[in-house]
Design an enzyme around this catalytic site. Structure first.
Site, PDB file in Angstrom:
ATOM      1  N   LEU A 131       0.805  -1.221   0.000  1.00 22.57           N
ATOM      2  CA  LEU A 131       0.000   0.000   0.000  1.00 22.57           C
ATOM      3  C   LEU A 131       0.838   1.271   0.000  1.00 22.57           C
ATOM      4  O   LEU A 131       0.309   2.368   0.178  1.00 22.57           O
ATOM      5  CB  LEU A 131      -0.960  -0.007   1.203  1.00 22.57           C
ATOM      6  CG  LEU A 131      -1.968  -1.167   1.202  1.00 22.57           C
ATOM      7  CD1 LEU A 131      -2.887  -1.065   2.403  1.00 22.57           C
ATOM      8  CD2 LEU A 131      -2.775  -1.193  -0.091  1.00 22.57           C
ATOM      9  N   CYS A 132       2.140   1.137  -0.208  1.00 20.64           N
ATOM     10  CA  CYS A 132       3.000   2.314  -0.327  1.00 20.64           C
ATOM     11  C   CYS A 132       2.838   2.954  -1.702  1.00 20.64           C
ATOM     12  O   CYS A 132       2.681   2.263  -2.709  1.00 20.64           O
ATOM     13  CB  CYS A 132       4.468   1.920  -0.141  1.00 20.64           C
ATOM     14  SG  CYS A 132       4.957   1.728   1.569  1.00 20.64           S
ATOM     15  N   HIS A 133       2.920   4.293  -1.731  1.00 25.41           N
ATOM     16  CA  HIS A 133       2.888   5.004  -3.007  1.00 25.41           C
ATOM     17  C   HIS A 133       4.267   4.921  -3.679  1.00 25.41           C
ATOM     18  O   HIS A 133       5.288   5.102  -3.002  1.00 25.41           O
ATOM     19  CB  HIS A 133       2.538   6.478  -2.804  1.00 25.41           C
ATOM     20  CG  HIS A 133       1.144   6.702  -2.294  1.00 25.41           C
ATOM     21  ND1 HIS A 133       0.815   6.549  -0.963  1.00 25.41           N
ATOM     22  CD2 HIS A 133       0.006   7.070  -2.935  1.00 25.41           C
ATOM     23  CE1 HIS A 133      -0.473   6.826  -0.809  1.00 25.41           C
ATOM     24  NE2 HIS A 133      -0.981   7.140  -1.982  1.00 25.41           N
ATOM     25  N   MET A 169       8.968   4.869   4.948  1.00 22.38           N
ATOM     26  CA  MET A 169       9.064   3.458   4.555  1.00 22.38           C
ATOM     27  C   MET A 169      10.281   3.211   3.677  1.00 22.38           C
ATOM     28  O   MET A 169      10.909   2.149   3.751  1.00 22.38           O
ATOM     29  CB  MET A 169       7.791   3.028   3.821  1.00 22.38           C
ATOM     30  CG  MET A 169       6.552   3.027   4.700  1.00 22.38           C
ATOM     31  SD  MET A 169       6.732   2.034   6.194  1.00 22.38           S
ATOM     32  CE  MET A 169       7.047   0.421   5.489  1.00 22.38           C
ATOM     33  N   ASP A 184      23.527 -12.001   4.428  1.00 26.38           N
ATOM     34  CA  ASP A 184      23.734 -12.895   3.282  1.00 26.38           C
ATOM     35  C   ASP A 184      25.212 -13.049   2.954  1.00 26.38           C
ATOM     36  O   ASP A 184      25.682 -14.153   2.647  1.00 26.38           O
ATOM     37  CB  ASP A 184      22.983 -12.358   2.070  1.00 26.38           C
ATOM     38  CG  ASP A 184      23.223 -13.198   0.833  1.00 26.38           C
ATOM     39  OD1 ASP A 184      22.919 -14.402   0.866  1.00 26.38           O
ATOM     40  OD2 ASP A 184      23.749 -12.660  -0.160  1.00 26.38           O
TER      41      ASP A 184
END
Length: 216
Positions: A131-133, A169, A184
């Site tokens: 739901l991020c723009h 975000m 990693d």
């Protein structure tokens, strides 16, 4: 006579729904034909009943009044310079930390690759968080701080844009993917590394103005 006519009309309506002699169904699928006299479809052609959701007054902006998830409408917001800083760290064994600090990890330059990964992640945030723009970022800066005493690597990311919604975000995503990349790169020698203290430090811009996290 009236009963026969009614039965004939009902049969004709049913034929129209499933195809009928004059409009055969293609590929076994029903062909729905609208008739003025048909007001409701038989139950077997109707979908499952979906009860109306109660209206909600939630402070969570990603839910509408019916409780459905949606992307927030930011069209009425002013476009301002938005800045956000986030941080996080990864803890590891002293021997692993020495490999990172000396650039001797088997996969190569841990910090250099983690920095590129963090920047790339900030640009792809809207693909990862539904739901991020999608935002046109104007700047992403990522720094790593090595703490030998604690055998930790801290990542701090700053994201910027000029737009109608914030970049918190993007900064947080950059930090987490940067730390994941460190993991990693080093997991062959240390699978017990721990990522923690991931948080927003500061945000600027927009209606809510300037916010700074309290000192932990």
């Amino acid at each position: 006579g009236h009963a026969q006519a009614s039965a004939h009309s009902a049969a004709t309506a049913r034929m129209a729904i499933v195809g009928g002699a004059d409009r055969p169904a293609l590929g076994g699928e029903a062909c729905i034909v609208a008739y003025d006299r048909i007001t409701t479809l038989p139950a077997r052609f109707r979908g499952p009943h979906r009860p109306q959701r109660p209206r909600m007054n939630s402070p969570l902006t990603h839910f509408d009044a019916q409780g459905q998830a949606h992307m927030v409408d930011v069209a009425d917001k002013a476009a301002t310079h938005r800045i956000a800083r986030a941080t996080g760290r990864i803890r590891m064994q002293p021997a692993t930390f020495a490999l990172v600090a000396q650039g001797q990890a088997k996969k190569g330059d841990v910090i250099g690759i983690a920095r590129i990964a963090a920047i790339q992640a900030a640009k792809r945030t809207a693909d990862l968080v539904p739901l991020c723009h999608p935002l046109p970022l104007t700047r992403v800066a990522v720094e790593f701080e090595l703490d030998e005493a604690g055998s930790t690597v801290r990542c701090t990311a700053q994201a910027e844009t000029v737009g109608r919604t914030g970049v918190e975000m993007e900064a947080l995503t950059a930090v987490q993917v940067g730390l994941l990349t460190v993991y990693d790169m080093c997991k062959a020698v240390d699978r017990g590394m721990v990522m923690d203290d991931i948080r927003l430090l500061e945000k600027q811009g927009g209606k809510s103005g300037h916010w700074v996290a309290a000192t932990p």
